[in-house]
Design a protein around this motif. Structure first.
Motif, PDB file in Angstrom:
ATOM      1  N   UNK A  82     -19.627 -47.484  -8.673  1.00  0.00           N
ATOM      2  CA  UNK A  82     -19.195 -46.148  -8.742  1.00  0.00           C
ATOM      3  C   UNK A  82     -17.630 -45.898  -7.753  1.00  0.00           C
ATOM      4  N   UNK A  83     -17.549 -46.955  -7.367  1.00  0.00           N
ATOM      5  CA  UNK A  83     -16.204 -46.899  -6.269  1.00  0.00           C
ATOM      6  C   UNK A  83     -15.025 -46.531  -7.194  1.00  0.00           C
ATOM      7  N   UNK A  84     -14.608 -46.784  -8.435  1.00  0.00           N
ATOM      8  CA  UNK A  84     -13.382 -46.162  -8.935  1.00  0.00           C
ATOM      9  C   UNK A  84     -13.557 -44.513  -9.014  1.00  0.00           C
ATOM     10  N   UNK A  85     -14.985 -44.065  -9.039  1.00  0.00           N
ATOM     11  CA  UNK A  85     -14.923 -42.687  -9.091  1.00  0.00           C
ATOM     12  C   UNK A  85     -14.920 -41.997  -7.545  1.00  0.00           C
ATOM     13  N   UNK A 140     -19.196 -48.630  -0.640  1.00  0.00           N
ATOM     14  CA  UNK A 140     -18.360 -48.038  -1.648  1.00  0.00           C
ATOM     15  C   UNK A 140     -17.364 -47.137  -1.371  1.00  0.00           C
ATOM     16  N   UNK A 141     -17.916 -46.318  -0.417  1.00  0.00           N
ATOM     17  CA  UNK A 141     -16.731 -45.376   0.382  1.00  0.00           C
ATOM     18  C   UNK A 141     -15.647 -46.138   1.021  1.00  0.00           C
ATOM     19  N   UNK A 142     -16.133 -47.097   1.954  1.00  0.00           N
ATOM     20  CA  UNK A 142     -15.277 -47.731   2.708  1.00  0.00           C
ATOM     21  C   UNK A 142     -14.112 -48.656   1.783  1.00  0.00           C
ATOM     22  N   UNK A 143     -15.088 -49.161   0.656  1.00  0.00           N
ATOM     23  CA  UNK A 143     -14.059 -49.664  -0.383  1.00  0.00           C
ATOM     24  C   UNK A 143     -13.231 -48.924  -1.095  1.00  0.00           C
TER      25      UNK A 143
END
Length: 278
Positions: A82-85, A140-143
């Motif tokens: 979900x990282x792209x979103x 994922x937020x960090x990335x």
């Protein structure tokens, strides 16, 4: 995902991550110098690489790899998908890039998939599985933050220099934390699983994969290269099932399908599933 999980279950997360990320950064930097690439950065860009390298390469590793004690490798791959979103949402909030309707719809679908995956892991029971899911989502937020920072700096310094220096700074932060916590004191020699994990992830996923990715972008285009990342969740599930005997619950398989559907929907040029009304 599978190799790192097997390694961190056999050897402490902090020393493993510190060695892997720092070594990968040095290898990428050395590769750039061998190519004759300019890896010098202005002070402000170097400070950005240090700050966001700690976030995207340091804290990310602590959260992502640290969650493997309570989360499956395949589930981790699905959540990270979900990282792209997250990147698109943060970019909109920070007024870097407006949020397109197709991306918003895709993000909602993918988030529903994340909920399904989390439920399959036992989230809601407030146990170890819940912590693992939350740690992975925080990673994922960090990335996503790291990618947004890179989007601002890379046009000035180049992708390879940004990747190399941010990994070196992020790895250095992990070393400092591990040393301060005394994790290198009396540390046993890494077992074969950890040694293989260090070698594979340093040379493969952290170094070679980055070099291949940034080399392929100007040849075939960033969108086509990025589309191959959609294979990661499926491959992680297959490999972890074969190597670690992990299996996804039916609701998690459904969640994974929703995540991939959301990724596809978010990549459309117009709002997906829209019907023309007359």
């Amino acid at each position: 995902f599978t190799v790192v999980k097997a390694a961190v279950l056999a050897w402490p997360v902090l020393p493993f991550s510190a060695i892997r990320i720092t070594a990968a950064g040095i290898l990428v930097l050395g590769w750039a110098l061998m190519r004759g690439s300019n890896v010098r950065m202005a002070r402000r860009d170097l400070l950005a690489a240090a700050l966001f390298g700690v976030i995207g390469q340091g804290i990310y590793q602590l959260l992502w790899a640290g969650a493997f004690g309570t989360i499956n490798a395949g589930t981790s791959a699905l959540l990270i998908a979900v990282t792209p979103f997250l990147t698109a949402i943060l970019a909109s909030l920070l007024r870097i890039d407006p949020l397109k309707p197709a991306v918003a719809v895709g993000g909602i679908i993918a988030f529903a998939g994340v909920v399904a995956v989390a439920l399959g892991e036992g989230a809601g029971a407030f146990g170890g599985e819940t912590a693992g899911v939350l740690m992975t989502l925080a990673a994922a937020v960090c990335w996503a933050v790291y990618l947004l920072a890179g989007a601002r700096v890379i046009p000035r310094v180049g992708a390879i220099a940004w990747t190399a220096w941010s990994m070196i700074f992020g790895g250095a932060a992990l070393f400092i934390i591990a040393i301060a916590d005394g994790q290198f004191v009396g540390l046993a020699a890494p077992p074969p699983a950890a040694i293989f994990g260090l070698v594979f992830s340093t040379l493969g996923s952290s170094s070679l994969a980055n070099v291949l990715y940034f080399t392929a972008v100007p040849i075939v285009g960033v969108s086509r290269v990025a589309s191959f990342q959609l294979l990661v969740p499926f491959l992680a599930v297959v490999v972890s099932a074969a190597v670690l005997s992990e299996a996804l619950e039916p609701i998690q398989a459904f969640g994974g399908a929703l995540i991939l559907l959301g990724i596809w929907a978010g990549r459309q040029t117009s709002l997906p599933f829209r019907r023309r009304l007359r």
